[in-house]
Design an enzyme around this catalytic site. Structure first.
Site, PDB file in Angstrom:
ATOM      1  N   HIS A 162       0.831  -1.223   0.000  1.00  0.00           N
ATOM      2  CA  HIS A 162       0.000   0.000   0.000  1.00  0.00           C
ATOM      3  C   HIS A 162       0.861   1.267   0.000  1.00  0.00           C
ATOM      4  CE1 HIS A 162      -3.338  -2.714   1.179  1.00  0.00           C
ATOM      5  NE2 HIS A 162      -2.398  -3.268   1.947  1.00  0.00           N
ATOM      6  N   SER A 283      14.770  22.109 -15.382  1.00  0.00           N
ATOM      7  CA  SER A 283      13.593  22.926 -15.653  1.00  0.00           C
ATOM      8  C   SER A 283      14.062  24.281 -16.150  1.00  0.00           C
ATOM      9  CB  SER A 283      12.783  23.085 -14.371  1.00  0.00           C
ATOM     10  OG  SER A 283      11.977  24.241 -14.449  1.00  0.00           O
ATOM     11  N   LYS A 289      15.675  21.981 -10.096  1.00  0.00           N
ATOM     12  CA  LYS A 289      15.057  20.741 -10.555  1.00  0.00           C
ATOM     13  C   LYS A 289      15.995  19.833 -11.338  1.00  0.00           C
ATOM     14  CE  LYS A 289      10.845  20.304 -11.107  1.00  0.00           C
ATOM     15  NZ  LYS A 289       9.829  19.472 -10.533  1.00  0.00           N
ATOM     16  N   GLU A 296       9.968   8.643 -16.754  1.00  0.00           N
ATOM     17  CA  GLU A 296       8.621   9.205 -16.951  1.00  0.00           C
ATOM     18  C   GLU A 296       8.099   8.918 -18.359  1.00  0.00           C
ATOM     19  OE1 GLU A 296       7.807  13.296 -15.100  1.00  0.00           O
ATOM     20  OE2 GLU A 296       9.991  13.177 -15.173  1.00  0.00           O
TER      21      GLU A 296
END
Ligand code: ARG
Length: 464
Positions: A162, A283, A289, A296
């Site tokens: 979980h 970024s 970043k 991804e």
């Protein structure tokens, strides 16, 4: 792609007006099926060789055809070939170029054959080649996983259910879970290859042909295990493409799961791993970043691959026997699936060996999540406490730990004994993370020794 003046003569005899210009473009497939040129030429050479053997072509005709096709192949490879939309597809483009080169013998190549069995043969040959490349890339990724798992056999991290800290595991063990998924994928890929490796050539348009063809010979020349059994099925079957896309969907599902974990683990909140800069981007507005773009994107590519599987299933649904023009729609989903699978596997195979475990962070996370709570319960059971009571005792200890900001292993013996007086000094052997993982010492368990044993079994199975 030149829309040359060349007009399609293949069926000119029956027609009284040329094909509408839009229809010509709408029905053409050469824009994407030109990628089958190698297989098309190889298939034609095998077909011509067989026709010469059974006496349908003369030896000089066979020689002219073979040399002519090799010259066409060279033109294509050198970028000199003019693909024509008017000639519809890869098959008719190559045949027309051959005839232009060698004259009348070129017009005899299509004897006893149809584009229906030709295209079915070409796609199978193409997919077989691609499967072999993909299998090799899959093995490269699996080998990288085994190397990393071995390196991280002792590294302790929290195991999750979980997405909540559950029990400590070793990082090597977690990586071997990915490895198992890929082993099943590799098996599915080989199953697909075995079933597709039969030759449809000779089925002709749908019913077979009146020439004394030798289908076993063309099958053998092209490396197929045997000819397909039924001509109607041969020209209409695209199961192999569906099976390949099903393999791809499951593989990408696995890669998307691994991607998701890599993305979580590189976040500041987890901080379990570092990915080298070359697999990340920054970024344009937020200087701090470093984004895990590669995993991804692999996660995102799963969507298009699943889409292609559904496209092919829907394409084939309700098609009456035998060939229908619908089948031309098999290629773009299949080709894009092949390309996507190859790119995603390459990305992963390159990236996995470069994963750097932040072992201290993993260890601290395992420690702060009360991940040895089950070990304490098992300890109490070994001291005679019924499991349900043990569960209760540990629950209370955890509540105390949350309140006091201490992990179970950080409590004193007196603190622990508030909850059960069967607890003694030896409890600390099981409350440590090392003790917890080492105790799960059986096949499939997370103990470092088991991880090492699993890695060596896996290496043997991979043939390394
Ligand atoms: N381009 C066609 C395809 O990809 C080749 C077969 C065409 N056959 C036909 N009878 N129109 O399916």
């Amino acid at each position: 792609m030149s829309d040359s003046e060349q007009k399609n003569q293949s069926w000119g005899g029956r027609f009284s007006e040329p094909t509408d210009a839009f229809v010509e473009r709408f029905t053409a497939s050469v824009g994407f099926d030109h990628r089958l040129y190698q297989q098309d030429i190889n298939g034609s050479i095998a077909h011509a060789t067989m026709l010469a053997k059974v006496g349908v072509l003369t030896e000089p005709e066979l020689k002219a055809i073979t040399e002519g096709l090799e010259a066409v192949r060279e033109d294509i490879e050198a970028g000199r070939f003019q693909w024509s939309v008017a000639l519809e597809d890869v098959h008719m483009n190559i045949e027309a170029a051959l005839t232009e080169r060698i004259g009348i013998a070129g017009k005899k190549l299509h004897t006893g054959r149809s584009r229906n069995d030709q295209v079915a043969t070409d796609i199978r040959l193409y997919l077989r080649d691609q499967i072999d490349l993909i299998a090799a890339e899959l093995t490269r990724l699996q080998t990288g996983l085994l190397d990393l798992a071995e390196r991280e056999a002792d590294t302790i991290m929290p195991g999750f259910t979980h997405l909540q800290s559950a029990q400590p595991v070793t990082f090597g063990h977690h990586l071997l879970a990915w490895f198992e998924m890929l082993t099943r994928d590799a098996g599915r890929l080989q199953d697909c290859r075995a079933r597709l490796n039969q030759s449809p050539l000779g089925a002709a348009a749908l019913a077979g042909t009146t020439y004394p063809i030798d289908r076993a010979m063309t099958a053998e020349l092209l490396g197929f295990d045997k000819p397909t059994e039924n001509s109607l099925d041969s020209v209409s079957d695209r199961d192999f493409a569906i099976e390949f896309c099903a393999f791809a969907s499951i593989l990408l599902t696995h890669l998307s799961r691994a991607s998701e974990e890599l993305i979580l683990w590189t976040s500041a909140q987890f901080g379990f791993i570092d990915l080298p800069d070359r697999f990340c981007t920054g970024s344009s507005i937020m200087p701090q970043k470093k984004n895990p773009d590669v995993p991804e994107l692999v996660r995102g590519k799963t969507g298009r691959v699943n889409g292609h599987l559904v496209s092919l299933l829907t394409l084939m649904k309700s098609q009456p026997l035998a060939y229908n023009k619908d089948n031309q729609e098999d290629k773009e989903p299949l080709f894009d699936t092949v390309d996507t699978v190859k790119d995603c596997l390459r990305a992963f195979a390159d990236m996995v060996p470069a994963i750097q475990a932040r072992r201290d962070n993993m260890y601290q996370a395992a420690k702060s999540g009360f991940s040895t709570a089950t070990d304490l319960a098992d300890y109490l059971v070994r001291k005679g406490t019924p499991f349900r009571d043990a569960h209760e005792v540990v629950g209370k200890s955890v509540a105390y730990g949350i309140e006091s900001g201490k992990d179970l292993s950080e409590m004193s013996l007196d603190e622990l004994r508030q909850f059960s007086n069967v607890i003694e000094q030896d409890v600390f052997d099981v409350l440590t993370l090392e003790g917890s993982v080492a105790a799960r010492d059986h096949i499939g368990g997370t103990a470092p020794a088991q991880v090492r044993a699993a890695v060596s079994r896996a290496r043997r199975a991979l043939g390394g």
